[in-house]
Design a protein around this motif. Structure first.
Motif, PDB file in Angstrom:
ATOM      1  N   GLY A  39       4.621   4.555  12.662  1.00 38.14           N
ATOM      2  CA  GLY A  39       4.282   3.185  12.988  1.00 38.14           C
ATOM      3  C   GLY A  39       4.525   2.198  11.866  1.00 38.14           C
ATOM      4  N   GLY A  40       4.586   2.686  10.622  1.00 44.98           N
ATOM      5  CA  GLY A  40       4.851   1.803   9.500  1.00 44.98           C
ATOM      6  C   GLY A  40       6.331   1.656   9.220  1.00 44.98           C
ATOM      7  N   ILE A  41       7.052   2.749   9.379  1.00 49.82           N
ATOM      8  CA  ILE A  41       8.502   2.763   9.228  1.00 49.82           C
ATOM      9  C   ILE A  41       9.076   3.678  10.311  1.00 49.82           C
ATOM     10  CG2 ILE A  41       8.450   2.366   6.737  1.00 49.82           C
ATOM     11  CD1 ILE A  41       9.048   5.350   6.354  1.00 49.82           C
ATOM     12  N   ASN A  51       0.034   0.393   8.525  1.00 48.12           N
ATOM     13  CA  ASN A  51       1.316   0.194   9.214  1.00 48.12           C
ATOM     14  C   ASN A  51       1.628  -1.283   9.434  1.00 48.12           C
ATOM     15  OD1 ASN A  51       1.737   2.942   9.342  1.00 48.12           O
ATOM     16  ND2 ASN A  51       0.922   3.165  11.407  1.00 48.12           N
ATOM     17  N   GLY A  52       0.612  -2.058   9.777  1.00 48.60           N
ATOM     18  CA  GLY A  52       0.834  -3.483   9.959  1.00 48.60           C
ATOM     19  C   GLY A  52       1.245  -4.158   8.666  1.00 48.60           C
ATOM     20  N   PHE A  53       0.665  -3.725   7.564  1.00 49.33           N
ATOM     21  CA  PHE A  53       1.016  -4.260   6.252  1.00 49.33           C
ATOM     22  C   PHE A  53       2.474  -3.939   5.924  1.00 49.33           C
ATOM     23  CE2 PHE A  53       0.674  -4.124   1.499  1.00 49.33           C
ATOM     24  CZ  PHE A  53       0.288  -5.447   1.311  1.00 49.33           C
ATOM     25  N   ALA A  54       2.875  -2.684   6.152  1.00 43.89           N
ATOM     26  CA  ALA A  54       4.252  -2.273   5.870  1.00 43.89           C
ATOM     27  C   ALA A  54       5.245  -3.003   6.763  1.00 43.89           C
ATOM     28  CB  ALA A  54       4.385  -0.760   6.041  1.00 43.89           C
ATOM     29  N   PHE A  72       9.582   2.276   1.728  1.00 45.19           N
ATOM     30  CA  PHE A  72       9.898   0.900   2.095  1.00 45.19           C
ATOM     31  C   PHE A  72       8.790   0.334   2.980  1.00 45.19           C
ATOM     32  CE2 PHE A  72      11.659  -2.295   4.928  1.00 45.19           C
ATOM     33  CZ  PHE A  72      12.320  -3.123   4.042  1.00 45.19           C
ATOM     34  N   PRO A  73       8.254  -0.854   2.611  1.00 40.83           N
ATOM     35  CA  PRO A  73       8.708  -1.820   1.608  1.00 40.83           C
ATOM     36  C   PRO A  73       7.756  -1.977   0.414  1.00 40.83           C
ATOM     37  CG  PRO A  73       7.477  -2.978   3.272  1.00 40.83           C
ATOM     38  CD  PRO A  73       7.378  -1.497   3.605  1.00 40.83           C
ATOM     39  N   ILE A  74       6.700  -1.123   0.358  1.00 38.92           N
ATOM     40  CA  ILE A  74       5.674  -1.295  -0.669  1.00 38.92           C
ATOM     41  C   ILE A  74       5.415   0.043  -1.349  1.00 38.92           C
ATOM     42  CG2 ILE A  74       3.221  -1.785  -1.056  1.00 38.92           C
ATOM     43  CD1 ILE A  74       4.576  -4.310  -0.630  1.00 38.92           C
ATOM     44  N   ALA A  75       5.158  -0.010  -2.652  1.00 40.14           N
ATOM     45  CA  ALA A  75       4.782   1.169  -3.416  1.00 40.14           C
ATOM     46  C   ALA A  75       3.344   1.006  -3.906  1.00 40.14           C
ATOM     47  CB  ALA A  75       5.717   1.357  -4.608  1.00 40.14           C
ATOM     48  N   TYR A  76       2.635   2.125  -3.983  1.00 41.94           N
ATOM     49  CA  TYR A  76       1.247   2.128  -4.423  1.00 41.94           C
ATOM     50  C   TYR A  76       1.078   3.111  -5.580  1.00 41.94           C
ATOM     51  CZ  TYR A  76       0.741   0.175   0.281  1.00 41.94           C
ATOM     52  OH  TYR A  76       0.882  -0.584   1.416  1.00 41.94           O
TER      53      TYR A  76
END
Length: 275
Positions: free
Chosen positions: A39-41, A93-96, A201-205
């Protein structure tokens, strides 16, 4: 045709069908946890290897395993997996998806934008999937603390757990657990920190015990927010690090890891150019 190394995949990223769950620690039938979740990618087939292999073996000699729908671990029970999917993943997932759509757009944007999210649930989602991303259950301090609060919405997020984030506009996925790196890059002989890394993609933690790291923004600044609180958090669109940052070992960094490094994954969509 390249032979798929299914043995590598089997021994590093899953346990038996019935075993102890990484989260509740009860002996149950285990299910697959996608890291990152569905759902995120778009979860395509990936070629993956351990991070240790990625860093130490030359490209021509690397042995990749194939996972048909993204990186995944069979380490948590169905009940815990469903709780993560129901309580936390919609926010992650919504954030990504939202940040990904911004990166893929042709809009002219300022260096820093603000994006609405529920940071309490975002934090819990990141930590829950990192807890699943380990083939062995151990007594690492961070894991013990995560288990104590992860599904208790009234429990506080521990002060010693700090999560930093940055834009990751690359196709590679990296999950690394429990490694030591320099607190200040290039300062050998100085203080070290304990890190876990979750990049796609698109954020790293970056989860660590340090109060700051390399000028990155911090999600855990909002650790006192309630699960339902929606907050605008800053996204620095110009602060782009390399695809192998921060784990790359170079003149400014060293990395040490224990047994969990064998569950740490570097993956790229199948047939993409190798990093």
């Amino acid at each position: 045709m390249k032979k798929e190394n299914t043995q590598l995949y089997s021994t590093k990223f899953k346990r038996g069908k019935v075993s102890r769950c990484n989260i509740c620690k009860k002996r149950k039938h285990l299910s697959w946890d996608h890291v990152p979740p569905k759902g995120g990618i778009y979860l395509s087939a990936v070629e993956q290897e351990t991070v240790f292999s990625h860093m130490t073996v030359t490209k021509g000699n690397r042995k990749y395993s194939i996972s048909q729908n993204g990186v995944k671990y069979r380490t948590i029970c169905k009940e815990c997996n469903e709780k993560i999917g129901r309580k936390f993943d919609p926010v992650l997932n919504g954030f990504a998806r939202g940040i990904g759509n911004i990166l893929k757009s042709n809009l002219i944007l300022p260096s820093i934008i603000y994006y609405k999210t529920k940071p309490n649930l975002l934090i819990r989602a990141i930590l829950a999937h990192l807890l699943a991303a380990k083939a062995d259950i151990d007594k690492v301090t961070m894991d013990v603390k995560i288990r104590n609060f992860i599904f208790d919405e009234n429990a506080s997020i521990p002060e010693e757990i700090n999560i930093f984030y940055w834009v990751h506009p690359y196709t590679n996925t990296v999950i690394i657990r429990d490694v030591a790196m320099l607190a200040v890059r290039g300062k050998f002989g100085g203080k070290a920190g304990v890190f876990s890394i979750f990049k796609y993609f698109p954020i790293a933690y970056l989860v660590c015990n340090l109060k700051e790291y390399e000028g990155l923004n911090e999600i855990t600044l909002y650790r006192d927010a309630k699960p339902q609180d929606i907050i605008d958090i800053p996204i620095n669109l110009k602060d782009i690090r390399g695809p192998e940052w921060p784990e790359i070992v170079d003149d400014g960094n060293m990395m040490m890891g224990g047994k969990s490094i064998q569950s740490s994954v570097s993956a790229i969509p199948k047939n993409k150019k190798k990093i």
